[in-house]
Scaffold this motif. Structure first.
Motif, PDB file in Angstrom:
ATOM      1  N   GLN A 172       0.822  -1.209   0.000  1.00 44.43           N
ATOM      2  CA  GLN A 172       0.000   0.000   0.000  1.00 44.43           C
ATOM      3  C   GLN A 172       0.859   1.264   0.000  1.00 44.43           C
ATOM      4  OE1 GLN A 172      -3.809   1.254   0.123  1.00 44.43           O
ATOM      5  NE2 GLN A 172      -2.138   2.389  -0.819  1.00 44.43           N
ATOM      6  N   VAL A 185      -1.818  10.865 -10.063  1.00 39.47           N
ATOM      7  CA  VAL A 185      -3.253  10.678 -10.265  1.00 39.47           C
ATOM      8  C   VAL A 185      -4.018  11.639  -9.349  1.00 39.47           C
ATOM      9  CG1 VAL A 185      -5.167   9.052 -10.012  1.00 39.47           C
ATOM     10  CG2 VAL A 185      -2.944   8.256 -10.837  1.00 39.47           C
ATOM     11  N   PRO A 187      -7.618  12.979  -7.557  1.00 40.72           N
ATOM     12  CA  PRO A 187      -7.192  14.025  -6.625  1.00 40.72           C
ATOM     13  C   PRO A 187      -6.169  13.552  -5.589  1.00 40.72           C
ATOM     14  CG  PRO A 187      -9.339  13.200  -5.982  1.00 40.72           C
ATOM     15  CD  PRO A 187      -8.939  12.413  -7.190  1.00 40.72           C
ATOM     16  N   LEU A 188      -5.667  12.334  -5.772  1.00 41.62           N
ATOM     17  CA  LEU A 188      -4.732  11.795  -4.788  1.00 41.62           C
ATOM     18  C   LEU A 188      -3.418  12.590  -4.740  1.00 41.62           C
ATOM     19  CD1 LEU A 188      -4.591   8.106  -4.073  1.00 41.62           C
ATOM     20  CD2 LEU A 188      -2.409   9.263  -4.265  1.00 41.62           C
ATOM     21  N   ALA A 198      -5.884   9.834   7.125  1.00 44.04           N
ATOM     22  CA  ALA A 198      -7.200   9.359   7.564  1.00 44.04           C
ATOM     23  C   ALA A 198      -7.718   8.243   6.660  1.00 44.04           C
ATOM     24  CB  ALA A 198      -8.195  10.523   7.588  1.00 44.04           C
ATOM     25  N   ARG A 206      -4.914  -2.176   9.824  1.00 45.31           N
ATOM     26  CA  ARG A 206      -5.535  -3.489   9.651  1.00 45.31           C
ATOM     27  C   ARG A 206      -4.510  -4.509   9.172  1.00 45.31           C
ATOM     28  NH1 ARG A 206      -7.585  -5.422   5.171  1.00 45.31           N
ATOM     29  NH2 ARG A 206      -8.745  -7.378   5.312  1.00 45.31           N
ATOM     30  N   TYR A 207      -3.654  -4.111   8.234  1.00 41.77           N
ATOM     31  CA  TYR A 207      -2.612  -5.035   7.774  1.00 41.77           C
ATOM     32  C   TYR A 207      -1.685  -5.414   8.929  1.00 41.77           C
ATOM     33  CZ  TYR A 207      -3.913  -4.091   2.897  1.00 41.77           C
ATOM     34  OH  TYR A 207      -4.584  -3.990   1.698  1.00 41.77           O
ATOM     35  N   PHE A 212      -7.732 -11.160   9.216  1.00 43.50           N
ATOM     36  CA  PHE A 212      -8.126 -11.506   7.841  1.00 43.50           C
ATOM     37  C   PHE A 212      -7.634 -12.899   7.505  1.00 43.50           C
ATOM     38  CE2 PHE A 212      -3.846 -10.635   6.487  1.00 43.50           C
ATOM     39  CZ  PHE A 212      -3.472  -9.461   7.117  1.00 43.50           C
TER      40      PHE A 212
ATOM     41  N   TYR B 164     -11.752  10.453  -5.760  1.00 48.11           N
ATOM     42  CA  TYR B 164     -10.755  10.264  -4.706  1.00 48.11           C
ATOM     43  C   TYR B 164     -10.746   8.797  -4.277  1.00 48.11           C
ATOM     44  CZ  TYR B 164      -8.351  11.081  -0.197  1.00 48.11           C
ATOM     45  OH  TYR B 164      -7.486  11.052   0.869  1.00 48.11           O
ATOM     46  N   SER B 167      -9.091   6.699  -6.872  1.00 53.79           N
ATOM     47  CA  SER B 167      -7.623   6.807  -6.917  1.00 53.79           C
ATOM     48  C   SER B 167      -6.981   6.074  -5.740  1.00 53.79           C
ATOM     49  CB  SER B 167      -7.170   8.271  -7.011  1.00 53.79           C
ATOM     50  OG  SER B 167      -7.555   9.001  -5.873  1.00 53.79           O
ATOM     51  N   LEU B 168      -7.680   6.003  -4.609  1.00 50.66           N
ATOM     52  CA  LEU B 168      -7.173   5.201  -3.487  1.00 50.66           C
ATOM     53  C   LEU B 168      -7.174   3.715  -3.849  1.00 50.66           C
ATOM     54  CD1 LEU B 168      -8.907   7.063  -0.522  1.00 50.66           C
ATOM     55  CD2 LEU B 168      -6.434   6.906  -0.896  1.00 50.66           C
ATOM     56  N   GLN B 172      -3.716   1.098  -4.141  1.00 50.99           N
ATOM     57  CA  GLN B 172      -3.482  -0.215  -3.538  1.00 50.99           C
ATOM     58  C   GLN B 172      -3.267  -1.289  -4.599  1.00 50.99           C
ATOM     59  OE1 GLN B 172      -3.342  -2.138  -0.012  1.00 50.99           O
ATOM     60  NE2 GLN B 172      -2.201  -2.727  -1.814  1.00 50.99           N
ATOM     61  N   ALA B 198      -8.700 -12.044   0.409  1.00 49.83           N
ATOM     62  CA  ALA B 198      -9.200 -11.883   1.780  1.00 49.83           C
ATOM     63  C   ALA B 198      -8.496 -10.736   2.500  1.00 49.83           C
ATOM     64  CB  ALA B 198      -9.011 -13.193   2.560  1.00 49.83           C
ATOM     65  N   ALA B 199      -7.199 -10.545   2.213  1.00 51.15           N
ATOM     66  CA  ALA B 199      -6.447  -9.494   2.903  1.00 51.15           C
ATOM     67  C   ALA B 199      -6.706  -8.119   2.297  1.00 51.15           C
ATOM     68  CB  ALA B 199      -4.948  -9.820   2.861  1.00 51.15           C
ATOM     69  N   VAL B 200      -6.677  -8.028   0.975  1.00 50.07           N
ATOM     70  CA  VAL B 200      -6.702  -6.728   0.305  1.00 50.07           C
ATOM     71  C   VAL B 200      -8.108  -6.317  -0.146  1.00 50.07           C
ATOM     72  CG1 VAL B 200      -5.758  -5.418  -1.665  1.00 50.07           C
ATOM     73  CG2 VAL B 200      -4.299  -7.028  -0.413  1.00 50.07           C
ATOM     74  N   PRO B 202     -11.049  -6.230   1.391  1.00 44.43           N
ATOM     75  CA  PRO B 202     -11.727  -5.294   2.297  1.00 44.43           C
ATOM     76  C   PRO B 202     -11.135  -3.879   2.271  1.00 44.43           C
ATOM     77  CG  PRO B 202     -11.400  -7.415   3.374  1.00 44.43           C
ATOM     78  CD  PRO B 202     -10.629  -7.471   2.088  1.00 44.43           C
ATOM     79  N   THR B 203      -9.831  -3.761   1.977  1.00 48.23           N
ATOM     80  CA  THR B 203      -9.242  -2.427   1.806  1.00 48.23           C
ATOM     81  C   THR B 203      -9.940  -1.702   0.661  1.00 48.23           C
ATOM     82  OG1 THR B 203      -7.059  -3.173   2.547  1.00 48.23           O
ATOM     83  CG2 THR B 203      -7.125  -1.172   1.203  1.00 48.23           C
ATOM     84  N   ARG B 206     -13.471  -0.691   1.519  1.00 44.28           N
ATOM     85  CA  ARG B 206     -13.515   0.498   2.364  1.00 44.28           C
ATOM     86  C   ARG B 206     -13.238   1.759   1.545  1.00 44.28           C
ATOM     87  NH1 ARG B 206      -9.399   2.786   4.819  1.00 44.28           N
ATOM     88  NH2 ARG B 206      -9.868   4.468   6.279  1.00 44.28           N
ATOM     89  N   TYR B 207     -12.261   1.686   0.646  1.00 41.11           N
ATOM     90  CA  TYR B 207     -11.988   2.845  -0.210  1.00 41.11           C
ATOM     91  C   TYR B 207     -13.207   3.166  -1.085  1.00 41.11           C
ATOM     92  CZ  TYR B 207      -6.992   2.554   0.995  1.00 41.11           C
ATOM     93  OH  TYR B 207      -5.786   2.540   1.655  1.00 41.11           O
ATOM     94  N   PHE B 212     -14.401   7.608   5.852  1.00 46.13           N
ATOM     95  CA  PHE B 212     -13.113   8.123   6.325  1.00 46.13           C
ATOM     96  C   PHE B 212     -13.016   9.619   6.090  1.00 46.13           C
ATOM     97  CE2 PHE B 212     -11.680   8.262   2.002  1.00 46.13           C
ATOM     98  CZ  PHE B 212     -12.094   7.086   1.410  1.00 46.13           C
ATOM     99  N   GLY B 213     -12.054  10.229   6.786  1.00 46.77           N
ATOM    100  CA  GLY B 213     -11.825  11.667   6.644  1.00 46.77           C
ATOM    101  C   GLY B 213     -12.877  12.451   7.385  1.00 46.77           C
TER     102      GLY B 213
END
Lengths: 213, 213
Positions: A172, A185, A187-188, A198, A206-207, A212, B164, B167-168, B172, B198-200, B202-203, B206-207, B212-213
């Motif tokens: 990540q 990229v 708006p990142l 945040a 989490r990682y 997981f 946004y 781009s997140l 990843q 399984a690990a990535v 959920p990331t 969430r994005y 968040f923020g």
């Protein structure tokens, strides 16, 4: 290609003094890291190539990690930054280790000198298998090693698991760097460090310690 | 450098037939994408350079996205893969959109042909500002655009926010690819697609839709 380069040290001797010796060590180290990777290059062999005692290498550079950082002209020691961020996160009740890690990483990359050095490393890793091996070993030993330690002390169950967690954190972080500083990229690319902490900090948390699999 | 390359089309005419015309369009497109980026290259200008009607470009290639994929010799259309994965995730109660996205991405990259093509693109983006712009625009328009749509339809509040989020997700995904296939960091490089989903996954979920923020 691995014969001791005593002639080199001789030349250095004639140039004389501390800076000549330092240069001879750096030159021998650059050669050894390039040829044998980060793991395969020993301080003992580098010292022999430079025609000096291993103790002198430690005296000048402190550790293999710091010698490598000097060879690569890194303006910081990445492992130190990571360790400090994780320690700060463990003490801080308002910001998690993951958030601290994102902020520390962005602070480092937002300096132009740092950015160009790291971009050079990343570029060489993408174009040369040898450079990729060297960078991977350095990152695994000095950065992922510290992240894995933090994951373990925060409760990750087994050591193999801790390294898996560390490599997920690394994936990540390197992706954020690539998207923000190389591909730029939006708006990142223009998001504030606080916004990104945040958004991405909890991913790293989490990682490090989440459930997981 | 931007004058219509009618001489080119003439040569093509002499070579004759459909494949000559296709080649002329591909050659004009390669030039335009390189010179003007993905956004700046219009089908109209590419057609003019190739000395053909824009309708013929659409007839042969379907869309600018597909024309670009042909120029870059991509064996798949990345946007299609992303769209299919997100749609599958929306229907599937056992696997989330993020998990589907990780699995689809690993399936694509695990093919050697795909990997070498994408690595070439990534390499050129790291070494040429022009190539970085072209790749960023293509990814933003065709991949992040679809991810942003999915985020919005899953409830992301405003359109800037959706980009946004996209781009997140991209950060990843590109980091996972870099760590697994380029740097080959262990144990991530040899983890199974199911473990990584399984690990990535959920990331990415969430994005896409998390808080968040």
């Amino acid at each position: 290609m691995t014969h001791p380069r005593r002639g080199h040290a001789g030349r250095t001797g004639r140039r004389g003094g501390e800076s000549g010796t330092r240069d001879a060590i750096l030159s021998a180290a650059r050669h050894r890291f390039g040829e044998h990777g980060y793991d395969g290059a020993t301080i003992r062999a580098i010292a022999a190539d430079a025609g000096v005692d291993a103790a002198l290498v430690y005296h000048f550079f402190g550790s293999k990690e710091r010698l490598f950082a000097s060879v690569m002209r890194l303006p910081i020691i990445p492992g130190d930054v990571v360790e400090a961020a994780l320690a700060a996160g463990a003490r801080d009740s308002t910001r998690s280790p993951g958030e601290h890690l994102v902020l520390a990483m962005l602070t480092a990359w937002d300096q132009a000198e740092m950015r160009s050095t790291f971009l050079g490393l990343l570029r060489s890793a993408l174009t040369s298998e040898q450079a990729a091996v060297m960078l991977r070993q350095f990152v695994a030993d000095t950065i992922l090693g510290r992240v894995a330690l933090a994951a373990r002390s925060a409760g990750a169950d087994v050591s193999g698991d801790a390294r898996y967690r560390a490599s997920l954190v690394g994936s990540q972080v390197v992706g954020l760097v690539l998207a923000r500083y190389v591909l730029q990229v939006e708006p990142l690319a223009t998001a504030s460090p606080a916004e990104l902490a945040a958004a991405v900090g909890p991913t790293l948390d989490r990682y490090l310690t989440g459930d997981f699999g």
